[in-house]
Write a protein that holds these residues in place. Structure first.
Motif, PDB file in Angstrom:
ATOM      1  N   ARG A   1      51.588  38.986  14.075  1.00  0.00           N
ATOM      2  CA  ARG A   1      52.687  37.970  13.286  1.00  0.00           C
ATOM      3  C   ARG A   1      53.967  38.521  13.347  1.00  0.00           C
ATOM      4  O   ARG A   1      54.817  37.716  13.689  1.00  0.00           O
ATOM      5  CB  ARG A   1      52.143  37.921  11.900  1.00  0.00           C
ATOM      6  CG  ARG A   1      53.003  37.026  10.995  1.00  0.00           C
ATOM      7  CD  ARG A   1      52.339  36.881   9.488  1.00  0.00           C
ATOM      8  NE  ARG A   1      51.001  36.562   9.505  1.00  0.00           N
ATOM      9  CZ  ARG A   1      50.469  36.486   8.571  1.00  0.00           C
ATOM     10  NH1 ARG A   1      50.713  36.921   7.459  1.00  0.00           N
ATOM     11  NH2 ARG A   1      49.200  36.295   8.519  1.00  0.00           N
TER      12      ARG A   1
ATOM     13  N   TYR B   1      50.627  34.117  19.357  1.00  0.00           N
ATOM     14  CA  TYR B   1      49.897  35.126  18.544  1.00  0.00           C
ATOM     15  C   TYR B   1      49.077  35.812  19.622  1.00  0.00           C
ATOM     16  O   TYR B   1      48.991  37.079  19.464  1.00  0.00           O
ATOM     17  CB  TYR B   1      48.882  34.660  17.563  1.00  0.00           C
ATOM     18  CG  TYR B   1      49.701  34.042  16.397  1.00  0.00           C
ATOM     19  CD1 TYR B   1      50.184  34.926  15.415  1.00  0.00           C
ATOM     20  CD2 TYR B   1      49.898  32.602  16.240  1.00  0.00           C
ATOM     21  CE1 TYR B   1      51.183  34.515  14.521  1.00  0.00           C
ATOM     22  CE2 TYR B   1      50.746  32.328  14.983  1.00  0.00           C
ATOM     23  CZ  TYR B   1      51.275  32.925  14.087  1.00  0.00           C
ATOM     24  OH  TYR B   1      51.855  32.714  13.061  1.00  0.00           O
TER      25      TYR B   1
ATOM     26  N   TRP C   1      49.096  41.946  11.542  1.00  0.00           N
ATOM     27  CA  TRP C   1      50.299  41.988  10.913  1.00  0.00           C
ATOM     28  C   TRP C   1      51.197  42.291  12.134  1.00  0.00           C
ATOM     29  O   TRP C   1      52.434  41.362  12.213  1.00  0.00           O
ATOM     30  CB  TRP C   1      50.228  43.150   9.892  1.00  0.00           C
ATOM     31  CG  TRP C   1      49.532  42.867   8.712  1.00  0.00           C
ATOM     32  CD1 TRP C   1      49.199  41.627   8.185  1.00  0.00           C
ATOM     33  CD2 TRP C   1      49.480  43.923   7.732  1.00  0.00           C
ATOM     34  NE1 TRP C   1      48.860  41.955   6.959  1.00  0.00           N
ATOM     35  CE2 TRP C   1      48.931  43.357   6.576  1.00  0.00           C
ATOM     36  CE3 TRP C   1      49.619  45.193   7.728  1.00  0.00           C
ATOM     37  CZ2 TRP C   1      48.508  43.767   5.311  1.00  0.00           C
ATOM     38  CZ3 TRP C   1      49.313  45.949   6.393  1.00  0.00           C
ATOM     39  CH2 TRP C   1      48.652  45.184   5.176  1.00  0.00           C
TER      40      TRP C   1
ATOM     41  N   ALA D   1      46.241  36.506  11.923  1.00  0.00           N
ATOM     42  CA  ALA D   1      47.442  36.570  12.184  1.00  0.00           C
ATOM     43  C   ALA D   1      48.127  35.149  12.001  1.00  0.00           C
ATOM     44  O   ALA D   1      49.223  35.180  11.369  1.00  0.00           O
ATOM     45  CB  ALA D   1      48.018  37.126  13.561  1.00  0.00           C
ATOM     46  N   GLU D   2      47.558  34.106  12.261  1.00  0.00           N
ATOM     47  CA  GLU D   2      48.011  32.785  12.381  1.00  0.00           C
ATOM     48  C   GLU D   2      47.731  32.221  11.034  1.00  0.00           C
ATOM     49  O   GLU D   2      48.764  31.592  10.220  1.00  0.00           O
ATOM     50  CB  GLU D   2      47.689  31.897  13.241  1.00  0.00           C
ATOM     51  CG  GLU D   2      48.165  30.655  13.391  1.00  0.00           C
ATOM     52  CD  GLU D   2      47.664  29.693  14.455  1.00  0.00           C
ATOM     53  OE1 GLU D   2      47.996  28.538  14.492  1.00  0.00           O
ATOM     54  OE2 GLU D   2      46.635  30.264  15.196  1.00  0.00           O
TER      55      GLU D   2
ATOM     56  N   HIS E   1      55.232  37.672  16.807  1.00  0.00           N
ATOM     57  CA  HIS E   1      55.389  36.233  16.798  1.00  0.00           C
ATOM     58  C   HIS E   1      56.674  35.686  16.369  1.00  0.00           C
ATOM     59  O   HIS E   1      57.309  34.669  16.803  1.00  0.00           O
ATOM     60  CB  HIS E   1      54.128  35.564  16.652  1.00  0.00           C
ATOM     61  CG  HIS E   1      54.323  33.916  16.336  1.00  0.00           C
ATOM     62  ND1 HIS E   1      54.057  33.335  17.458  1.00  0.00           N
ATOM     63  CD2 HIS E   1      54.367  33.244  15.055  1.00  0.00           C
ATOM     64  CE1 HIS E   1      54.396  31.791  16.957  1.00  0.00           C
ATOM     65  NE2 HIS E   1      54.384  32.077  15.847  1.00  0.00           N
TER      66      HIS E   1
END
Length: 425
Positions: free
Chosen positions: A95, A105, A92, A65-66, A98
């Protein structure tokens, strides 16, 4: 006959009202598990939050994600652990949350998992209610909640998200919503490799629908097969088999008119797009062609060997007396799973459920992956719980509540012990 009928809304009530007992029971079980985990972890000087969000697979998901894909770890023995092994839907969503909310995350992963677990509970209730009625629906959700590894449902893992998508896709099939079933199957295929089980259910159901349609055309006046259960209010509390034809005495699963052929075909075409799209993308990225994802999994020592590695693992347990007990336990556990699956076949569960469950069981039991992960890999196989849920409804309400409470306490203690020990891989 129990008085559980007074605890559930009538069949004509809105869905959420009918699902309230199942959701409240599920939330209570999961809350108990989290409280026990927090107390156990604090006593050992550990953080329950870290155990839920920042260890094992959850770390890999948050890294995707990051940072996106491309991260890998090379082990001393030459194995390569690549984050390409992890399907993208959960990262996904992490993200997205976030970006939209002031959440890390890891926080986002926990929120997704908690919400997905409630969606999964609703989906399990919907499927079980559709086939066997609301009482079995409530009990099926509670049994899923009190599984020994039920704590994984509250972790930043993809099991809850996948189970939610799978359950609602199956429900869409049972109610003739082919486009919805296909879209949800595609999303399930973007969540875990076992998304193939949902795709298989959509395809088999689609093929059978066309075969039955052709037979009906050749036999004028033939009745259309439905998923209506032979269940009448006031009848025996045992799990009833689905009827072969529509019946006015099946209030929980009214007949569904056949969907237009184009909807069925389109649903079938959409279903595999998620899994196929990601696998092909991984093959392109690695430069190894359509089967590149298998090479990525091989780096994790994951593969499908028909159960040989698992059988050898179980056999090795009988080299000494203490481990032999574990070997016996594994054999009994696998035998119970197979017995429950056969019970579903004998009770004539809808073919969608049987195909889905069969593929989940096969992929979990016949994979050569780390054997400690198999219990959580079996979490999505919720239809195997339906015979047990039917048996639970035959008990008096006081006894069924007592059984569920005892199992909930045992699950909470085992979950806390498990995560504070080696934990799920």
């Amino acid at each position: 006959m129990t008085d559980l009928d007074t605890r559930v809304a009538p069949p004509h009530a809105p869905f959420l009202r009918r699902a309230v007992p199942a959701l409240l029971g599920y939330a209570a079980v999961r809350a108990l598990g989290l409280v026990v985990l927090a107390l156990w972890s604090a006593a050992r000087g550990k953080s329950a939050y870290t155990l839920l969000t920042a260890r094992w697979d959850s770390l890999w998901y948050t890294r995707v994600a990051e940072l996106g894909y491309g991260y890998e770890v090379r082990l001393p023995n030459g194995d390569v652990h690549s984050n390409l092994a992890f399907f993208p839907l959960l990262p996904w969503l992490e993200r997205l949350l976030h970006a939209a909310l002031p959440l890390s995350y890891a926080d986002a992963g926990l929120v997704v998992s908690l919400l997905a677990s409630l969606a999964a509970a609703c989906g399990i209730f919907a499927v079980a209610e559709r086939v066997y009625g609301p009482r079995v629906g409530v009990c099926a959700v509670l049994l899923w909640a009190v599984l020994p590894v039920g704590v994984v449902q509250s972790m930043a893992y993809s099991e809850s998200l996948f189970t939610a998508l799978a359950a609602w896709s199956l429900y869409a099939l049972l109610t003739g919503r082919w486009l919805t079933a296909g879209v949800l199957a595609a999303l399930a295929g973007l969540t875990r490799p076992v998304g193939a089980a949902v795709v298989a259910a959509v395809w088999v159901a689609g093929v059978i629908s066309f075969v039955r349609g052709r037979r009906a055309m050749r036999t004028p006046g033939a009745e259309t097969t439905s998923h209506a259960p032979a269940h009448t209010p006031g009848a025996s509390d045992d799990v009833q088999a689905p009827a072969l034809a529509p019946s006015a005495e099946a209030p929980f699963a009214p007949s569904v008119p056949p969907a237009p052929a184009w909807r069925r075909v389109l649903g079938m075409l959409i279903a595999p797009l998620g899994a196929a799209g990601y696998v092909l993308w991984v093959g392109h990225r690695t430069g190894k062609g359509p089967l590149g994802y298998l090479d990525v999994q091989a780096g994790w020592r994951n593969g499908f060997d028909g159960g040989y590695a698992f059988a050898r693992f179980v056999g090795d347990k009988f080299t000494s007396f203490p481990s032999a007990l574990a070997g016996v336990g594994l054999i009994v556990g696998v035998a119970l799973l197979l017995w429950l699956y056969v019970a579903g076949v004998r009770r004539r569960q809808p073919v969608e459920l049987l195909v889905y469950t069969g593929v989940v069981l096969a992929l979990a039991l016949c994979a050569s992956s780390y054997f400690g992960s198999k219990p959580r890999l079996l979490l999505p196989a919720f239809p195997v719980l339906l015979p047990l849920a039917g048996a639970l409804t035959r008990l008096r309400t006081s006894r069924s509540v007592l059984v569920t409470a005892v199992l909930a306490v045992a699950s909470a203690i085992y979950g806390a012990f498990w995560l504070n020990g080696s934990g799920p891989p």
